[in-house]
Design an enzyme around this catalytic site. Sequence first.
Site, PDB file in Angstrom:
ATOM      1  N   LYS A  51      -5.359   0.140  11.003  1.00  0.00           N
ATOM      2  CA  LYS A  51      -5.969   0.550  12.515  1.00  0.00           C
ATOM      3  C   LYS A  51      -5.719  -0.283  13.454  1.00  0.00           C
ATOM      4  CE  LYS A  51      -9.776   1.944   9.138  1.00  0.00           C
ATOM      5  NZ  LYS A  51     -11.160   1.751   8.695  1.00  0.00           N
ATOM      6  N   GLN A  95     -15.549  -3.181   8.333  1.00  0.00           N
ATOM      7  CA  GLN A  95     -15.062  -2.506   7.288  1.00  0.00           C
ATOM      8  C   GLN A  95     -15.426  -2.778   6.130  1.00  0.00           C
ATOM      9  OE1 GLN A  95     -11.953  -0.715   7.688  1.00  0.00           O
ATOM     10  NE2 GLN A  95     -11.419  -0.495   5.641  1.00  0.00           N
ATOM     11  N   ASP A 118     -17.730   5.034  13.134  1.00  0.00           N
ATOM     12  CA  ASP A 118     -17.312   5.326  11.784  1.00  0.00           C
ATOM     13  C   ASP A 118     -18.590   6.461  11.411  1.00  0.00           C
ATOM     14  OD1 ASP A 118     -15.507   4.225  10.050  1.00  0.00           O
ATOM     15  OD2 ASP A 118     -16.506   2.221  10.058  1.00  0.00           O
TER      16      ASP A 118
HETATM   17  N1  L34 Z   1     -15.983   1.068   7.845  1.00  0.00           N
HETATM   18  N2  L34 Z   1     -14.792   0.916   5.950  1.00  0.00           N
HETATM   19  C1  L34 Z   1     -15.093   1.729   7.065  1.00  0.00           C
HETATM   20  N3  L34 Z   1     -14.454   2.768   7.350  1.00  0.00           N
HETATM   21  C2  L34 Z   1     -13.545   3.454   6.798  1.00  0.00           C
HETATM   22  O1  L34 Z   1     -12.992   4.556   7.221  1.00  0.00           O
HETATM   23  C3  L34 Z   1     -12.979   2.755   5.570  1.00  0.00           C
HETATM   24  N4  L34 Z   1     -11.861   3.472   5.086  1.00  0.00           N
HETATM   25  C4  L34 Z   1     -11.896   3.070   3.372  1.00  0.00           C
HETATM   26  C5  L34 Z   1     -12.279   1.835   2.961  1.00  0.00           C
HETATM   27  N5  L34 Z   1     -13.409   1.267   4.089  1.00  0.00           N
HETATM   28  C6  L34 Z   1     -13.519   1.669   5.242  1.00  0.00           C
HETATM   29  C7  L34 Z   1     -10.536   3.525   5.483  1.00  0.00           C
HETATM   30  O2  L34 Z   1     -10.325   3.337   6.522  1.00  0.00           O
HETATM   31  C8  L34 Z   1     -10.577   3.679   2.997  1.00  0.00           C
HETATM   32  N6  L34 Z   1      -9.771   3.814   4.277  1.00  0.00           N
HETATM   33  C9  L34 Z   1      -8.772   4.100   4.249  1.00  0.00           C
HETATM   34  C10 L34 Z   1      -7.765   4.195   5.537  1.00  0.00           C
HETATM   35  C11 L34 Z   1      -6.376   4.602   5.444  1.00  0.00           C
HETATM   36  C12 L34 Z   1      -5.837   4.652   4.391  1.00  0.00           C
HETATM   37  C13 L34 Z   1      -6.581   4.458   3.348  1.00  0.00           C
HETATM   38  C14 L34 Z   1      -7.807   4.098   3.239  1.00  0.00           C
HETATM   39  C15 L34 Z   1      -4.316   4.901   4.561  1.00  0.00           C
HETATM   40  O3  L34 Z   1      -3.696   5.307   5.502  1.00  0.00           O
HETATM   41  N7  L34 Z   1      -3.632   4.936   3.248  1.00  0.00           N
HETATM   42  C16 L34 Z   1      -1.932   5.293   3.112  1.00  0.00           C
HETATM   43  C17 L34 Z   1      -1.593   4.440   2.525  1.00  0.00           C
HETATM   44  C18 L34 Z   1      -1.720   2.903   2.639  1.00  0.00           C
HETATM   45  C19 L34 Z   1      -1.355   2.007   1.688  1.00  0.00           C
HETATM   46  O4  L34 Z   1       0.109   1.892   1.627  1.00  0.00           O
HETATM   47  O5  L34 Z   1      -2.037   1.210   0.838  1.00  0.00           O
HETATM   48  C20 L34 Z   1      -1.849   6.625   2.709  1.00  0.00           C
HETATM   49  O6  L34 Z   1      -0.966   7.286   3.034  1.00  0.00           O
HETATM   50  O7  L34 Z   1      -2.775   7.252   2.048  1.00  0.00           O
END
Ligand code: L34
Length: 282
Positions: A51, A95, A118
């Site tokens: 982020k 988060q 959020d």
């Molecule tokens: N307050 N907490 C708050 N807001 C959120 O919107 C989140 N979330 C979830 C967990 N806690 C939170 C996220 O941001 C999950 N989450 C999130 C965001 C981005 C990705 C995964 C979960 C993401 O970009 N994942 C990549 C892979 C990342 C890696 O290599 O670990 C993908 O391509 O899916």
Amino acid sequence: MTLIDGKALSNKIQQEIEEEVNKLKQEGIIPGLAVILVGNDPASHTYVNMKEKACERVGFYSIVHKMPETISQEEIIETIKMMNNNSRIDGILVQLPLPKHIDTNKILEVIDPAKDVDGFHPYNMGRVVEGLDSFAPCTPIGVMEMFKEYNINLQGKDICVVGASNIVGKPMAALLVNANATVTITHIYTKDLASHTKKADIIIVGAGKPNLITADMVKEGAIVIDIGINRLSDGRLVGDVDFENVSKKCSFITPVPGGVGPMTIAMLLKNTLTAAKKRRNK
Ligand code: L34
């Protein structure tokens, strides 16, 4: 079968945001995001890093306020109140998950709804349910953007949402109902999950359980959106869907990684930009 490329769509949206930020900067406006990160959860640190980098890419001002696992609820609340009053901050994000001794709902209610990028504050959640203009949670609106980009019409569709969390399942269902879909929400107490998923034109799953959705549970030609992110013991990242076998039956499917995850980040930036503009009546 069409693969829904969340990564590409996320990049496209981020480019559009960057262009808009460049224009705002000429007026002296720099959107600002503040993130509160409590404890040492590796996944949370990964997501928050992503982020932060995304903010940098599009030209936002951003700060990450890191707090130890042992922090008191009061101290988090005081920090949020400071951010509510800080004019450089347009968006505040705590988060999740938070440590067990913290009452998450109490924390989220302290965030100024105008800075709640959020969309987790009950005020915004209520507005989402009523279909009013509001901040909505980033993951569900990211999924809605995917439907739009791939011209997937939701009206009258039978949609099965698997998982009923406040962050994903419940707001997702509300957005889908407002788009005139027929929505079933299933969860861990659902008696026969497959009986619901098999009937669905679209399955949206965010349960956090690898291989929860197998090919026999999916109708031929269905659309499958995988919100799950699970890291296996061998380090591999997988969703909640048995992708290899389910994808053969689908008309559209999202991969993990590279599906819904990157869209969550793009929507966070979009909400922050909206907050920055709204606060200045733009
Ligand atoms: N307050 N907490 C708050 N807001 C959120 O919107 C989140 N979330 C979830 C967990 N806690 C939170 C996220 O941001 C999950 N989450 C999130 C965001 C981005 C990705 C995964 C979960 C993401 O970009 N994942 C990549 C892979 C990342 C890696 O290599 O670990 C993908 O391509 O899916």
